[in-house]
Design a protein around this motif. Structure first.
Motif, PDB file in Angstrom:
ATOM      1  N   LEU A  89       0.812  -1.211   0.000  1.00 19.04           N
ATOM      2  CA  LEU A  89       0.000   0.000   0.000  1.00 19.04           C
ATOM      3  C   LEU A  89       0.847   1.264   0.000  1.00 19.04           C
ATOM      4  CD1 LEU A  89      -2.428  -1.106   2.869  1.00 19.04           C
ATOM      5  CD2 LEU A  89      -2.689  -1.538   0.420  1.00 19.04           C
ATOM      6  N   GLY A  90       0.336   2.283  -0.695  1.00 18.69           N
ATOM      7  CA  GLY A  90       0.816   3.645  -0.536  1.00 18.69           C
ATOM      8  C   GLY A  90      -0.157   4.381   0.373  1.00 18.69           C
ATOM      9  N   LEU A  91       0.362   5.248   1.238  1.00 17.69           N
ATOM     10  CA  LEU A  91      -0.476   5.907   2.237  1.00 17.69           C
ATOM     11  C   LEU A  91      -0.641   7.385   1.898  1.00 17.69           C
ATOM     12  CD1 LEU A  91       1.093   4.292   5.443  1.00 17.69           C
ATOM     13  CD2 LEU A  91      -0.838   3.468   4.061  1.00 17.69           C
ATOM     14  N   PRO A  92      -1.798   7.769   1.336  1.00 20.33           N
ATOM     15  CA  PRO A  92      -2.011   9.170   0.952  1.00 20.33           C
ATOM     16  C   PRO A  92      -2.549  10.007   2.112  1.00 20.33           C
ATOM     17  CG  PRO A  92      -3.849   7.861   0.210  1.00 20.33           C
ATOM     18  CD  PRO A  92      -2.891   6.899   0.892  1.00 20.33           C
ATOM     19  N   PHE A  93      -2.232  11.277   2.088  1.00 18.06           N
ATOM     20  CA  PHE A  93      -2.738  12.233   3.075  1.00 18.06           C
ATOM     21  C   PHE A  93      -4.090  12.726   2.591  1.00 18.06           C
ATOM     22  CE2 PHE A  93      -2.137  16.815   4.811  1.00 18.06           C
ATOM     23  CZ  PHE A  93      -2.988  16.537   5.872  1.00 18.06           C
ATOM     24  N   VAL A  94      -5.165  12.179   3.170  1.00 18.01           N
ATOM     25  CA  VAL A  94      -6.534  12.548   2.800  1.00 18.01           C
ATOM     26  C   VAL A  94      -7.368  12.673   4.068  1.00 18.01           C
ATOM     27  CG1 VAL A  94      -6.412  11.370   0.557  1.00 18.01           C
ATOM     28  CG2 VAL A  94      -7.247  10.130   2.558  1.00 18.01           C
ATOM     29  N   GLY A  95      -8.580  13.213   3.909  1.00 21.63           N
ATOM     30  CA  GLY A  95      -9.520  13.281   5.014  1.00 21.63           C
ATOM     31  C   GLY A  95      -9.388  14.498   5.899  1.00 21.63           C
ATOM     32  N   HIS A  96      -8.522  15.426   5.538  1.00 21.65           N
ATOM     33  CA  HIS A  96      -8.312  16.653   6.314  1.00 21.65           C
ATOM     34  C   HIS A  96      -8.537  17.830   5.380  1.00 21.65           C
ATOM     35  CE1 HIS A  96      -5.936  19.886   8.270  1.00 21.65           C
ATOM     36  NE2 HIS A  96      -6.307  19.296   9.386  1.00 21.65           N
ATOM     37  N   GLU A  97      -9.010  18.938   5.930  1.00 20.99           N
ATOM     38  CA  GLU A  97      -9.325  20.078   5.064  1.00 20.99           C
ATOM     39  C   GLU A  97      -8.112  20.599   4.303  1.00 20.99           C
ATOM     40  OE1 GLU A  97     -10.307  23.804   7.040  1.00 20.99           O
ATOM     41  OE2 GLU A  97      -9.723  22.923   8.958  1.00 20.99           O
ATOM     42  N   HIS A  98      -6.897  20.343   4.817  1.00 17.78           N
ATOM     43  CA  HIS A  98      -5.693  20.777   4.113  1.00 17.78           C
ATOM     44  C   HIS A  98      -4.988  19.623   3.395  1.00 17.78           C
ATOM     45  CE1 HIS A  98      -6.216  24.628   5.970  1.00 17.78           C
ATOM     46  NE2 HIS A  98      -6.059  24.147   7.195  1.00 17.78           N
ATOM     47  N   ALA A  99      -5.661  18.476   3.273  1.00 20.64           N
ATOM     48  CA  ALA A  99      -5.048  17.299   2.652  1.00 20.64           C
ATOM     49  C   ALA A  99      -4.761  17.550   1.173  1.00 20.64           C
ATOM     50  CB  ALA A  99      -5.960  16.093   2.815  1.00 20.64           C
ATOM     51  N   ASP A 100      -3.656  16.959   0.695  1.00 14.52           N
ATOM     52  CA  ASP A 100      -3.265  17.139  -0.696  1.00 14.52           C
ATOM     53  C   ASP A 100      -3.251  15.833  -1.485  1.00 14.52           C
ATOM     54  OD1 ASP A 100      -1.058  15.855   0.370  1.00 14.52           O
ATOM     55  OD2 ASP A 100       0.291  17.582   0.201  1.00 14.52           O
ATOM     56  N   GLY A 101      -3.540  14.705  -0.827  1.00 16.32           N
ATOM     57  CA  GLY A 101      -3.585  13.430  -1.524  1.00 16.32           C
ATOM     58  C   GLY A 101      -2.242  12.807  -1.809  1.00 16.32           C
ATOM     59  N   MET A 102      -1.143  13.457  -1.445  1.00 16.90           N
ATOM     60  CA  MET A 102       0.191  12.928  -1.736  1.00 16.90           C
ATOM     61  C   MET A 102       0.533  11.777  -0.803  1.00 16.90           C
ATOM     62  SD  MET A 102       1.364  14.923  -4.219  1.00 16.90           S
ATOM     63  CE  MET A 102       3.140  15.159  -4.192  1.00 16.90           C
ATOM     64  N   LEU A 103       1.317  10.817  -1.312  1.00 15.30           N
ATOM     65  CA  LEU A 103       1.741   9.681  -0.511  1.00 15.30           C
ATOM     66  C   LEU A 103       2.797  10.134   0.489  1.00 15.30           C
ATOM     67  CD1 LEU A 103       2.108   6.884  -3.230  1.00 15.30           C
ATOM     68  CD2 LEU A 103       0.057   7.602  -1.999  1.00 15.30           C
ATOM     69  N   ARG A 104       2.602   9.768   1.762  1.00 16.24           N
ATOM     70  CA  ARG A 104       3.562  10.106   2.811  1.00 16.24           C
ATOM     71  C   ARG A 104       4.304   8.876   3.342  1.00 16.24           C
ATOM     72  NH1 ARG A 104       1.514  14.573   1.419  1.00 16.24           N
ATOM     73  NH2 ARG A 104       1.739  16.451   2.701  1.00 16.24           N
ATOM     74  N   LEU A 154      -4.427   0.281  -4.795  1.00 16.24           N
ATOM     75  CA  LEU A 154      -5.583   1.036  -5.268  1.00 16.24           C
ATOM     76  C   LEU A 154      -6.839   0.459  -4.623  1.00 16.24           C
ATOM     77  CD1 LEU A 154      -4.834   1.672  -9.046  1.00 16.24           C
ATOM     78  CD2 LEU A 154      -4.364   3.116  -7.068  1.00 16.24           C
ATOM     79  N   GLY A 155      -7.760   1.341  -4.252  1.00 12.64           N
ATOM     80  CA  GLY A 155      -8.940   0.913  -3.516  1.00 12.64           C
ATOM     81  C   GLY A 155      -8.747   0.936  -2.012  1.00 12.64           C
ATOM     82  N   LEU A 156      -7.633   1.519  -1.537  1.00 16.11           N
ATOM     83  CA  LEU A 156      -7.415   1.661  -0.102  1.00 16.11           C
ATOM     84  C   LEU A 156      -8.445   2.628   0.474  1.00 16.11           C
ATOM     85  CD1 LEU A 156      -5.671   1.235   2.485  1.00 16.11           C
ATOM     86  CD2 LEU A 156      -4.305   3.188   1.718  1.00 16.11           C
ATOM     87  N   CYS A 157      -9.032   2.269   1.618  1.00 15.46           N
ATOM     88  CA  CYS A 157     -10.095   3.064   2.219  1.00 15.46           C
ATOM     89  C   CYS A 157      -9.670   3.634   3.568  1.00 15.46           C
ATOM     90  CB  CYS A 157     -11.346   2.217   2.421  1.00 15.46           C
ATOM     91  SG  CYS A 157     -12.100   1.631   0.876  1.00 15.46           S
ATOM     92  N   LEU A 158     -10.211   4.799   3.863  1.00 22.56           N
ATOM     93  CA  LEU A 158     -10.001   5.451   5.154  1.00 22.56           C
ATOM     94  C   LEU A 158     -11.246   5.242   6.000  1.00 22.56           C
ATOM     95  CD1 LEU A 158      -7.963   7.417   6.661  1.00 22.56           C
ATOM     96  CD2 LEU A 158      -9.514   9.242   5.954  1.00 22.56           C
ATOM     97  N   PRO A 159     -11.080   4.838   7.273  1.00 21.47           N
ATOM     98  CA  PRO A 159     -12.264   4.646   8.129  1.00 21.47           C
ATOM     99  C   PRO A 159     -12.844   5.960   8.604  1.00 21.47           C
ATOM    100  CG  PRO A 159     -10.265   4.226   9.394  1.00 21.47           C
ATOM    101  CD  PRO A 159      -9.821   4.500   7.983  1.00 21.47           C
TER     102      PRO A 159
END
Length: 489
Positions: A298-313, A475-480
């Motif tokens: 898995l790649g871990l993207p920065f999502v789910g936050h108002e300042h998230a950019d979707g980039m892998l961290r 691909l298809g990784l989900c955030l709870p």
């Protein structure tokens, strides 16, 4: 005193399509009210914008609705005008008709009392209340455009007119994320940053409904919360690694990064003297009749936050429950201990190798790379990276939801109660659309459809959750959930 926005419908009908096809939305979703306010506000006026930002930052409201309602036997029908001018048949043949010469219909709810109220248990500053009341007064309808309404905002005792708090009205209250309650409903709600998401969606010509977050509600006075019961996903462990501080990788490279991660794992196993060919769940080349689950890279993207950019961290390896104990020990050994552990990741075409650092479960680091961020139990799971369907859906886009449910089964997940699907744009702040070539590992692969989904399960489910034909490559990784936005950094 509580802050209340009252909706007085000019007819005892509520017209709005709900998540269940052919049935009206009930109770009205708080996000619908917020969108109605945004639609008439002057967002170039910093005062009105500030008032809406105050409202979106409050906890989800209580919803007071008529207790006696019923789904209307007859839906509302109307002709729909079209903006298209070049498609057949033209306006000269069927003026304003867009669906084969038949009127479009909307489900509707019949109400004993034409009153709905949204109640926040907080008193706003007087200036904010005045501005929100002025905005509410401009709203011409609630639900469909045919649902004419008068709106007002005020701070006052809840039972000032005697009509509320008795048997004629019911109150829906938001639930805590771990409450296990029968007959609960999932409603869309505003959240901090919602206004910004709506403005961005408008500029990108995306629908407003897919920008909302969801929360479970129940009727006040119903059964008390029971002990939460969880379902278990297919994975037992999630081993995460972070990139160096300040390093972020475009999510378009997800398949390249995860393929490199798998290659690095197999190379280290081989160097440590293990028989990699005897580990089909690690390398992925197993017999068709073998029902064992594969490891997921898995790649871990920065999502789910108002300042998230979707980039892998960072990156991670998910180990399935049925991975043999000896293979699990070997895998953890080469990842964490052999030759100092996994510290470099060479990705073809990306230049110098990426530096990696193992993230301990208790480490105080960026939330995106913490295993808990992807594994904690939740009833709601939303794609952080687009999923690739396992097959072409029957009936085109109409079969998308059914295809997603099948992909859930194939991924070892429970069947969801409800599925939301969008083909373009994400359902979480920061999520990205990826180009076609970024969704295929090999040039000759079938161009299966991709989409973003939100899955609603009956019970909390342990993660990580990843689904679709590229699930073993991230691909298809989900955030709870929770279903309202929380700080991700």
């Amino acid at each position: 005193m509580p802050f209340t926005v009252r909706v007085h419908l000019l007819e005892p009908l509520y017209q709005a399509s709900g998540p269940q096809p052919g049935r009206a939305e009930w109770p009205p979703h708080p996000a619908r009210l917020f969108c109605a306010l945004v639609s008439v506000a002057d967002l170039d006026d910093p005062v009105e914008e500030a008032a809406l930002r105050w409202l979106e930052s409050q906890p989800a409201p209580l919803i007071r609705v008529p207790a006696q309602t019923a789904e209307a036997v007859t839906a509302r029908h109307a002709w729909v005008p079209t903006n298209a001018v070049a498609k057949e048949p033209g306006h000269a043949v069927l003026p304003g008709r867009t669906n084969g010469g038949s009127p479009k219909s909307w489900p509707q709810r019949v109400l004993r009392h034409p009153e709905v109220a949204f109640v926040w248990e907080v008193e706003p500053p007087q200036s904010v209340r005045t501005v929100l009341d002025a905005i509410a007064a401009r709203v011409p309808y609630f639900g469909r455009a045919t649902g004419h309404a008068l709106l007002s905002a005020q701070t006052s005792p809840a039972r000032e007119d005697g009509s509320e708090g008795d048997a004629d009205f019911a109150e829906w209250q938001p639930l805590q994320s771990d409450d296990r309650v029968k007959a609960a409903s999932t409603l869309r709600v505003p959240y901090p940053g919602y206004l910004q998401r709506l403005r961005a969606a408008f500029d990108a010509q995306q629908p407003a409904w897919q920008q909302a977050q969801s929360l479970r509600y129940r009727v006040r006075g119903g059964e008390p919360p029971a002990e939460p019961v969880k379902d278990h996903g297919p994975y037992r462990d999630l081993v995460t690694f972070s990139f160096s501080p300040g390093i972020a990788v475009d999510p378009g490279y997800t398949l390249a990064v995860t393929a490199a991660l798998r290659a690095a794992v197999m190379s280290r196993l081989d160097s440590a003297g293990h028989d990699v060919r005897a580990m089909p769940q690690v390398h992925g080349h197993k017999d068709k009749n073998d029902q064992a689950r594969l490891c997921a890279y898995l790649g871990l993207p920065f999502v789910g936050h108002e300042h998230a950019d979707g980039m892998l961290r960072g990156v991670a390896i998910a180990l399935p429950h049925d991975l043999p104990l000896l293979h699990r020990r070997a895998l953890l050994g080469v990842l964490l201990h052999f030759d100092g552990g996994l510290r470099k990741l060479a990705v073809p075409s990306m230049g110098a190798p990426l530096d990696l650092s193992y993230v301990k479960p208790t480490a105080s680091v960026l939330k995106t790379v913490q295993s808990r961020n992807w594994t904690r139990p939740s009833r709601v799971w939303t794609t952080a990276l687009p999923m690739i369907l396992d097959h072409f859906p029957k009936g085109g886009d109409r079969g998308l939801e059914e295809s997603v449910v099948k992909s859930c089964r194939m991924a070892g997940l429970p069947v969801p109660e409800h599925v939301e699907v969008v083909r373009r744009g994400g359902l979480l702040p920061g999520t990205r659309d990826l180009a076609g070539h970024q969704l295929r590992r090999k040039a000759g692969e079938r161009p299966l459809p991709s989409c973003h989904v939100r899955l609603h399960f009956a019970r909390p489910l342990d993660g990580p959750v990843v689904l679709g034909s590229k699930k073993t490559f991230g691909l298809g990784l989900c955030l709870p959930g929770p279903t309202t936005t929380e700080t991700a950094s």
